[in-house]
Scaffold this motif. Structure first.
Motif, PDB file in Angstrom:
ATOM      1  N   LYS A   1      -9.264  -1.215   6.115  1.00 44.34           N
ATOM      2  CA  LYS A   1      -8.925   0.174   5.794  1.00 44.34           C
ATOM      3  C   LYS A   1      -7.412   0.256   5.796  1.00 44.34           C
ATOM      4  N   GLU A   2      -6.870   1.087   4.923  1.00 48.68           N
ATOM      5  CA  GLU A   2      -5.417   1.295   4.878  1.00 48.68           C
ATOM      6  C   GLU A   2      -5.113   2.729   5.279  1.00 48.68           C
ATOM      7  N   PHE A   3      -4.034   2.885   6.044  1.00 51.39           N
ATOM      8  CA  PHE A   3      -3.606   4.206   6.482  1.00 51.39           C
ATOM      9  C   PHE A   3      -2.109   4.343   6.284  1.00 51.39           C
ATOM     10  N   SER A   4      -1.687   5.497   5.808  1.00 48.38           N
ATOM     11  CA  SER A   4      -0.255   5.763   5.689  1.00 48.38           C
ATOM     12  C   SER A   4       0.186   6.789   6.728  1.00 48.38           C
ATOM     13  N   LYS A   5      -0.784   7.380   7.421  1.00 56.90           N
ATOM     14  CA  LYS A   5      -0.467   8.351   8.473  1.00 56.90           C
ATOM     15  C   LYS A   5      -1.086   7.879   9.779  1.00 56.90           C
ATOM     16  N   ILE A   6      -0.274   7.850  10.825  1.00 64.54           N
ATOM     17  CA  ILE A   6      -0.711   7.361  12.128  1.00 64.54           C
ATOM     18  C   ILE A   6      -1.910   8.152  12.659  1.00 64.54           C
ATOM     19  N   GLU A   7      -1.958   9.449  12.381  1.00 62.23           N
ATOM     20  CA  GLU A   7      -3.063  10.279  12.873  1.00 62.23           C
ATOM     21  C   GLU A   7      -4.402   9.809  12.304  1.00 62.23           C
ATOM     22  N   LYS A   8      -4.407   9.417  11.038  1.00 61.20           N
ATOM     23  CA  LYS A   8      -5.637   8.939  10.396  1.00 61.20           C
ATOM     24  C   LYS A   8      -6.065   7.599  10.992  1.00 61.20           C
ATOM     25  N   ALA A   9      -5.105   6.746  11.296  1.00 65.29           N
ATOM     26  CA  ALA A   9      -5.419   5.457  11.923  1.00 65.29           C
ATOM     27  C   ALA A   9      -5.992   5.675  13.324  1.00 65.29           C
ATOM     28  N   GLU A  10      -5.382   6.572  14.084  1.00 67.45           N
ATOM     29  CA  GLU A  10      -5.882   6.887  15.431  1.00 67.45           C
ATOM     30  C   GLU A  10      -7.309   7.420  15.365  1.00 67.45           C
TER      31      GLU A  10
ATOM     32  N   ILE B   1       2.074 -11.596  -1.966  1.00 63.81           N
ATOM     33  CA  ILE B   1       0.776 -11.901  -1.340  1.00 63.81           C
ATOM     34  C   ILE B   1       0.955 -12.301   0.121  1.00 63.81           C
ATOM     35  N   GLU B   2       2.117 -12.827   0.460  1.00 63.58           N
ATOM     36  CA  GLU B   2       2.399 -13.223   1.841  1.00 63.58           C
ATOM     37  C   GLU B   2       2.990 -12.073   2.662  1.00 63.58           C
ATOM     38  N   TRP B   3       3.926 -11.316   2.095  1.00 69.39           N
ATOM     39  CA  TRP B   3       4.614 -10.308   2.906  1.00 69.39           C
ATOM     40  C   TRP B   3       3.966  -8.935   2.894  1.00 69.39           C
ATOM     41  N   SER B   4       2.997  -8.699   2.009  1.00 64.00           N
ATOM     42  CA  SER B   4       2.313  -7.406   2.019  1.00 64.00           C
ATOM     43  C   SER B   4       0.832  -7.601   2.324  1.00 64.00           C
ATOM     44  N   LYS B   5       0.438  -7.261   3.544  1.00 68.68           N
ATOM     45  CA  LYS B   5      -0.966  -7.406   3.936  1.00 68.68           C
ATOM     46  C   LYS B   5      -1.867  -6.543   3.060  1.00 68.68           C
ATOM     47  N   SER B   6      -1.426  -5.332   2.762  1.00 76.15           N
ATOM     48  CA  SER B   6      -2.223  -4.426   1.931  1.00 76.15           C
ATOM     49  C   SER B   6      -2.434  -4.996   0.530  1.00 76.15           C
ATOM     50  N   PHE B   7      -1.367  -5.500  -0.073  1.00 74.47           N
ATOM     51  CA  PHE B   7      -1.461  -6.100  -1.410  1.00 74.47           C
ATOM     52  C   PHE B   7      -2.428  -7.278  -1.390  1.00 74.47           C
ATOM     53  N   ALA B   8      -2.288  -8.150  -0.390  1.00 74.17           N
ATOM     54  CA  ALA B   8      -3.138  -9.334  -0.297  1.00 74.17           C
ATOM     55  C   ALA B   8      -4.609  -8.952  -0.143  1.00 74.17           C
ATOM     56  N   LYS B   9      -4.905  -7.983   0.718  1.00 74.78           N
ATOM     57  CA  LYS B   9      -6.299  -7.570   0.932  1.00 74.78           C
ATOM     58  C   LYS B   9      -6.882  -6.933  -0.326  1.00 74.78           C
ATOM     59  N   ARG B  10      -6.110  -6.082  -1.005  1.00 71.47           N
ATOM     60  CA  ARG B  10      -6.605  -5.466  -2.239  1.00 71.47           C
ATOM     61  C   ARG B  10      -6.846  -6.519  -3.314  1.00 71.47           C
ATOM     62  N   LEU B  11      -5.948  -7.499  -3.412  1.00 67.34           N
ATOM     63  CA  LEU B  11      -6.104  -8.573  -4.392  1.00 67.34           C
ATOM     64  C   LEU B  11      -7.364  -9.389  -4.109  1.00 67.34           C
ATOM     65  N   MET B  12      -7.579  -9.743  -2.841  1.00 70.41           N
ATOM     66  CA  MET B  12      -8.777 -10.516  -2.494  1.00 70.41           C
ATOM     67  C   MET B  12     -10.047  -9.746  -2.818  1.00 70.41           C
TER      68      MET B  12
ATOM     69  N   PRO C   1     -13.630  -5.833  18.916  1.00 71.78           N
ATOM     70  CA  PRO C   1     -12.248  -5.426  18.706  1.00 71.78           C
ATOM     71  C   PRO C   1     -11.945  -5.122  17.242  1.00 71.78           C
ATOM     72  N   ILE C   2     -10.829  -4.422  17.028  1.00 75.41           N
ATOM     73  CA  ILE C   2     -10.306  -4.126  15.695  1.00 75.41           C
ATOM     74  C   ILE C   2      -8.950  -4.814  15.593  1.00 75.41           C
ATOM     75  N   VAL C   3      -8.737  -5.489  14.486  1.00 70.16           N
ATOM     76  CA  VAL C   3      -7.442  -6.112  14.232  1.00 70.16           C
ATOM     77  C   VAL C   3      -6.603  -5.125  13.437  1.00 70.16           C
ATOM     78  N   ILE C   4      -5.397  -4.851  13.906  1.00 70.34           N
ATOM     79  CA  ILE C   4      -4.488  -3.916  13.247  1.00 70.34           C
ATOM     80  C   ILE C   4      -3.295  -4.708  12.749  1.00 70.34           C
ATOM     81  N   LYS C   5      -3.037  -4.604  11.450  1.00 67.57           N
ATOM     82  CA  LYS C   5      -1.916  -5.338  10.859  1.00 67.57           C
ATOM     83  C   LYS C   5      -0.965  -4.359  10.199  1.00 67.57           C
ATOM     84  N   ALA C   6       0.294  -4.541  10.472  1.00 67.59           N
ATOM     85  CA  ALA C   6       1.324  -3.755   9.799  1.00 67.59           C
ATOM     86  C   ALA C   6       1.566  -4.368   8.433  1.00 67.59           C
ATOM     87  N   ASP C   7       1.828  -3.543   7.440  1.00 67.58           N
ATOM     88  CA  ASP C   7       2.152  -4.057   6.122  1.00 67.58           C
ATOM     89  C   ASP C   7       3.631  -4.420   6.094  1.00 67.58           C
ATOM     90  N   GLY C   8       3.957  -5.506   5.436  1.00 72.87           N
ATOM     91  CA  GLY C   8       5.350  -5.916   5.325  1.00 72.87           C
ATOM     92  C   GLY C   8       5.705  -6.992   6.328  1.00 72.87           C
TER      93      GLY C   8
END
Length: 97
Positions: free
Chosen positions: A48-57, A26-37, A67-74
């Motif tokens: 929103k979650e993205f696994s491809k940089i093109e989709k995030a762009e 829950i602390e080290w995975s932002k994606s896991f924490a957000k899905r759990l909440m 603004p948009i907050v961008i968080k890396a998972d892990g």
């Protein structure tokens, strides 16, 4: 904790105070924490979650609210959060080498 130190110590029957690897997720995975909440109805900002940089762009370019907050998972040593203030100049995260 993210590497499973508590799990290792528990297996060795060494008393430990700290979360197991799974509980620490829950602390080290932002994606896991957000899905759990979201699943448990805990208030949190939309995400929103993205696994491809093109989709995030593409998402940033089409977004109308900044603004948009961008968080890396892990684990990111405290450097996993970026603030994208506007779409005209994409943050360095989106710059390709």
């Amino acid at each position: 904790m993210a590497e499973g130190l508590a799990d290792f110590l528990i297996k060795k029957k060494i008393p430990v105070f700290g979360p197991t690897k799974m509980a620490a997720k829950i602390e080290w995975s932002k994606s896991f924490a957000k899905r759990l909440m979201k699943k448990e109805g805990i208030p949190t900002a939309d995400f929103k979650e993205f696994s491809k940089i093109e989709k995030a762009e593409e998402y940033v370019r089409k977004n109308k609210t900044f603004p948009i907050v961008i968080k890396a998972d892990g684990l990111a040593a405290g450097k996993g959060v970026l603030l994208q203030r506007h779409k005209k100049k994409l943050h360095r995260l989106f710059l390709r080498s």
